[in-house]
Design a protein around this motif. Structure first.
Motif, PDB file in Angstrom:
ATOM      1  N   ALA A  35       0.829  -1.204   0.000  1.00  0.00           N
ATOM      2  CA  ALA A  35       0.000   0.000   0.000  1.00  0.00           C
ATOM      3  C   ALA A  35       0.864   1.255   0.000  1.00  0.00           C
ATOM      4  CB  ALA A  35      -0.937  -0.006   1.210  1.00  0.00           C
ATOM      5  N   ALA A  36       1.939   1.250   0.788  1.00  0.00           N
ATOM      6  CA  ALA A  36       2.831   2.411   0.833  1.00  0.00           C
ATOM      7  C   ALA A  36       3.532   2.603  -0.502  1.00  0.00           C
ATOM      8  CB  ALA A  36       3.850   2.243   1.954  1.00  0.00           C
ATOM      9  N   ALA A  37       3.968   1.500  -1.098  1.00  0.00           N
ATOM     10  CA  ALA A  37       4.643   1.584  -2.387  1.00  0.00           C
ATOM     11  C   ALA A  37       3.707   2.137  -3.460  1.00  0.00           C
ATOM     12  CB  ALA A  37       5.168   0.211  -2.792  1.00  0.00           C
ATOM     13  N   GLU A  38       2.453   1.706  -3.444  1.00  0.00           N
ATOM     14  CA  GLU A  38       1.483   2.216  -4.419  1.00  0.00           C
ATOM     15  C   GLU A  38       1.242   3.717  -4.208  1.00  0.00           C
ATOM     16  OE1 GLU A  38      -1.863  -0.310  -3.890  1.00  0.00           O
ATOM     17  OE2 GLU A  38      -1.066  -1.921  -5.162  1.00  0.00           O
ATOM     18  N   HIS A  39       1.201   4.128  -2.943  1.00  0.00           N
ATOM     19  CA  HIS A  39       1.019   5.552  -2.649  1.00  0.00           C
ATOM     20  C   HIS A  39       2.207   6.353  -3.171  1.00  0.00           C
ATOM     21  CE1 HIS A  39      -0.260   9.137  -0.475  1.00  0.00           C
ATOM     22  NE2 HIS A  39       0.972   9.238   0.006  1.00  0.00           N
ATOM     23  N   VAL A  40       3.408   5.867  -2.931  1.00  0.00           N
ATOM     24  CA  VAL A  40       4.618   6.544  -3.401  1.00  0.00           C
ATOM     25  C   VAL A  40       4.634   6.591  -4.932  1.00  0.00           C
ATOM     26  CG1 VAL A  40       7.131   6.309  -3.584  1.00  0.00           C
ATOM     27  CG2 VAL A  40       6.014   6.092  -1.353  1.00  0.00           C
ATOM     28  N   ALA A  41       4.321   5.471  -5.564  1.00  0.00           N
ATOM     29  CA  ALA A  41       4.287   5.440  -7.030  1.00  0.00           C
ATOM     30  C   ALA A  41       3.290   6.455  -7.576  1.00  0.00           C
ATOM     31  CB  ALA A  41       3.939   4.036  -7.514  1.00  0.00           C
ATOM     32  N   GLY A  42       2.170   6.607  -6.886  1.00  0.00           N
ATOM     33  CA  GLY A  42       1.181   7.590  -7.310  1.00  0.00           C
ATOM     34  C   GLY A  42       1.714   9.012  -7.235  1.00  0.00           C
ATOM     35  N   LEU A  43       2.454   9.322  -6.169  1.00  0.00           N
ATOM     36  CA  LEU A  43       3.043  10.656  -6.029  1.00  0.00           C
ATOM     37  C   LEU A  43       4.079  10.914  -7.121  1.00  0.00           C
ATOM     38  CD1 LEU A  43       3.508  10.845  -2.141  1.00  0.00           C
ATOM     39  CD2 LEU A  43       1.812  12.058  -3.523  1.00  0.00           C
ATOM     40  N   ILE A  44       4.801   9.871  -7.495  1.00  0.00           N
ATOM     41  CA  ILE A  44       5.810  10.002  -8.544  1.00  0.00           C
ATOM     42  C   ILE A  44       5.142  10.219  -9.907  1.00  0.00           C
ATOM     43  CG2 ILE A  44       7.594   8.727  -9.825  1.00  0.00           C
ATOM     44  CD1 ILE A  44       8.285   7.332  -7.140  1.00  0.00           C
ATOM     45  N   GLU A  45       4.154   9.402 -10.210  1.00  0.00           N
ATOM     46  CA  GLU A  45       3.504   9.478 -11.518  1.00  0.00           C
ATOM     47  C   GLU A  45       2.653  10.731 -11.673  1.00  0.00           C
ATOM     48  OE1 GLU A  45       1.561   5.717 -11.460  1.00  0.00           O
ATOM     49  OE2 GLU A  45       3.299   4.635 -12.280  1.00  0.00           O
ATOM     50  N   GLU A  46       2.194  11.272 -10.551  1.00  0.00           N
ATOM     51  CA  GLU A  46       1.366  12.477 -10.582  1.00  0.00           C
ATOM     52  C   GLU A  46       2.103  13.661 -11.202  1.00  0.00           C
ATOM     53  OE1 GLU A  46      -1.659  14.265  -7.354  1.00  0.00           O
ATOM     54  OE2 GLU A  46       0.446  14.492  -6.774  1.00  0.00           O
ATOM     55  N   VAL A  47       3.438  13.663 -11.095  1.00  0.00           N
ATOM     56  CA  VAL A  47       4.219  14.786 -11.642  1.00  0.00           C
ATOM     57  C   VAL A  47       4.911  14.387 -12.947  1.00  0.00           C
ATOM     58  CG1 VAL A  47       4.547  15.943  -9.433  1.00  0.00           C
ATOM     59  CG2 VAL A  47       6.174  14.162 -10.135  1.00  0.00           C
ATOM     60  N   GLY A  48       4.441  13.298 -13.564  1.00  0.00           N
ATOM     61  CA  GLY A  48       4.905  12.951 -14.899  1.00  0.00           C
ATOM     62  C   GLY A  48       6.109  12.048 -14.979  1.00  0.00           C
ATOM     63  N   MET A 126      11.870  15.583  -5.263  1.00  0.00           N
ATOM     64  CA  MET A 126      11.688  14.955  -6.572  1.00  0.00           C
ATOM     65  C   MET A 126      10.509  15.570  -7.311  1.00  0.00           C
ATOM     66  SD  MET A 126      10.207  11.210  -7.375  1.00  0.00           S
ATOM     67  CE  MET A 126      11.142  10.426  -6.098  1.00  0.00           C
ATOM     68  N   ARG A 127       9.390  15.740  -6.626  1.00  0.00           N
ATOM     69  CA  ARG A 127       8.188  16.282  -7.254  1.00  0.00           C
ATOM     70  C   ARG A 127       8.417  17.733  -7.701  1.00  0.00           C
ATOM     71  NH1 ARG A 127       3.099  14.196  -6.144  1.00  0.00           N
ATOM     72  NH2 ARG A 127       2.304  16.164  -5.296  1.00  0.00           N
TER      73      ARG A 127
END
Length: 434
Positions: A35-48, A126-127
């Motif tokens: 769940a944490a990894a999916e949340h992190v991946a979402g934050l990464i992908e949100e900024v392209g 990163m974001r």
């Protein structure tokens, strides 16, 4: 141009991560890591950016992404954190350990300092870079690993052994437990981690003759184990100074005016306040019994009994320390290794060290910076298998009355919001300029 600075969102990111229970109980149990990894991946992908989320085993998830630098001739830098945390017993805490409550200017919760604070700083920087389209000088590999709290078997070590291409071209890395401030001689001083002790988690198995508890038994496994554990636990390891520890104590001596007496380092440790807890354990090898088990009924003498021992070794002394532990265990006690990993030590010098010091001083002019050895271990051990040199640098400017070292794996773990914002600014400056 991006109007969201790293310090603007680092606190919220940290709170969201703490609220995901990623307790690692060992034995391949990490129920919240996915769940944490999916949340992190979402934050990464949100900024392209592209997030590579992969599992080493069901639920044991890791996330890696790379931002390309402007100069392909420069070696890449790995900036990494772990998403798992040690257990927290709610009844011992004054707040919900996974509530991420903000109180008295601090964020409270398991992982606040170990190490969802640094995870949040990494993500915020990163974001910001991605939103602005800012290219660093070199490639930066951002990694968020599972399982650090149980040795990294399903996280960094698995990634290094099975996905080494993710770290292609990398020569250096930064991660946790360094870059935080402490008051030394009345001066704010940042401790940059350039070394960490090796570790070995050992199982002692004592053998004897099983029998009735009412009978005389001179070959009792429990008695034999108790003697072995006592010998190991009572053994006095000599004080020894590695290059890093010597440099640290010499720096403390200069800051405080207290002489560095090699025969009595306690006079300098007394100048360090709660930091002495971390530093004192790096002046010698240690072997601490941590768990005992044996038998199954009060009137039955078992044929075997077991204990666990946590051994931490100074750089260059691993094998001789393990040999001494086996000697102390004695006859009739087998010693086997559950988990074993290397010590690390690198000079307090070089371009990356200079860049970390410059980034700190840009945010805190006149800051003092000293190298130190970590008594615990980090995922830099695993990355060293690829020839990557690791440092501990999770920059935090801390109030002098906060027992920061006591927060690690402790009750009521917490981190100041101002410290998170300071760290985000320092890390942003470092990754933008190095």
């Amino acid at each position: 141009m991006n109007t969201v600075r790293p310090e603007d969102e680092v606190v919220g990111i940290c709170q969201d991560l703490i609220r995901i229970d990623t307790t690692n109980f060992g034995n391949n149990e990490g129920p919240g890591e996915r769940a944490a990894a999916e949340h992190v991946a979402g934050l990464i992908e949100e900024v392209g950016l592209s997030a590579d989320l992969y599992e080493s085993d069901p639920g044991r998830a890791n996330v890696v992404t790379r931002i390309e630098g402007s100069d392909a001739s420069l070696p890449a830098l790995v900036v990494h954190g772990h998403l798992d945390v040690v257990p927290a017993l709610a009844h011992e805490w004054s707040v919900d350990p996974f509530g991420a409550e903000e109180k008295d200017g601090l964020i409270w919760g398991r992982g606040a300092v170990d190490m969802k604070d640094m995870d949040a700083m990494i993500l915020a920087v990163m974001r910001s870079m991605a939103r602005d389209g800012r290219k660093p000088k070199r490639d930066i590999v951002f990694a968020f690993f599972a399982d650090e709290e149980a040795g990294g078997t399903y996280g960094a070590r698995w990634s290094v052994d099975n996905r080494p291409g993710l770290f292609e071209g990398a020569a250096e890395a930064i991660s946790e437990v360094g870059g935080y401030s402490a008051e030394i001689g009345g001066r704010r001083t940042y401790l940059l981690q350039t070394a960490e002790k090796g570790l070995a988690w050992l199982r002692l198995t004592a053998h004897g003759r099983a029998g009735h508890g009412s009978q005389i038994n001179t070959d009792n496994a429990v008695t034999r184990l108790a003697r072995a554990v006592t010998r190991i636990g009572d053994h006095e390891w000599p004080i020894e100074y590695t290059d890093t520890t010597r440099a640290f104590l010499e720096g403390v001596s200069e800051l405080t005016g207290v002489e560095f007496d090699e025969g009595n380092p306690q006079t300098l440790l007394d100048q360090l306040g709660t930091v002495a807890r971390f530093v004192g354990a790096t002046l010698q090898n240690t072997a601490n019994p941590t768990l005992l088990s044996g038998g199954y009924k009060a009137n039955v003498i078992p044929a075997t009994a077991e204990a666990m021992v946590d051994v931490r070794t100074l750089p260059g002394q691993h094998e001789q320390v393990l040999a001494k532990v086996r000697e102390l265990a004695g006859d009739g006690v087998d010693v086997s290794t559950i988990h074993d990993d290397v010590s690390l030590e690198t000079p307090f010098a070089g371009n990356l060290v200079d860049a970390m010091v410059d980034a700190l001083r840009a945010e805190d002019p006149g800051a003092h910076v000293l190298p130190y050895t970590l008594s615990g271990g980090t995922d830099n051990k695993s990355l060293s298998r690829l020839g990557i040199t690791g440092y501990g640098f999770a920059p935090l400017q801390l109030p002098p009355d906060l027992d920061f070292t006591g927060m690690f794996h402790g009750v009521d773990e917490r981190v100041p919001t101002a410290s998170l914002q300071f760290g985000a600014r320092v890390l942003d400056r470092l990754l933008s300029n190095y």
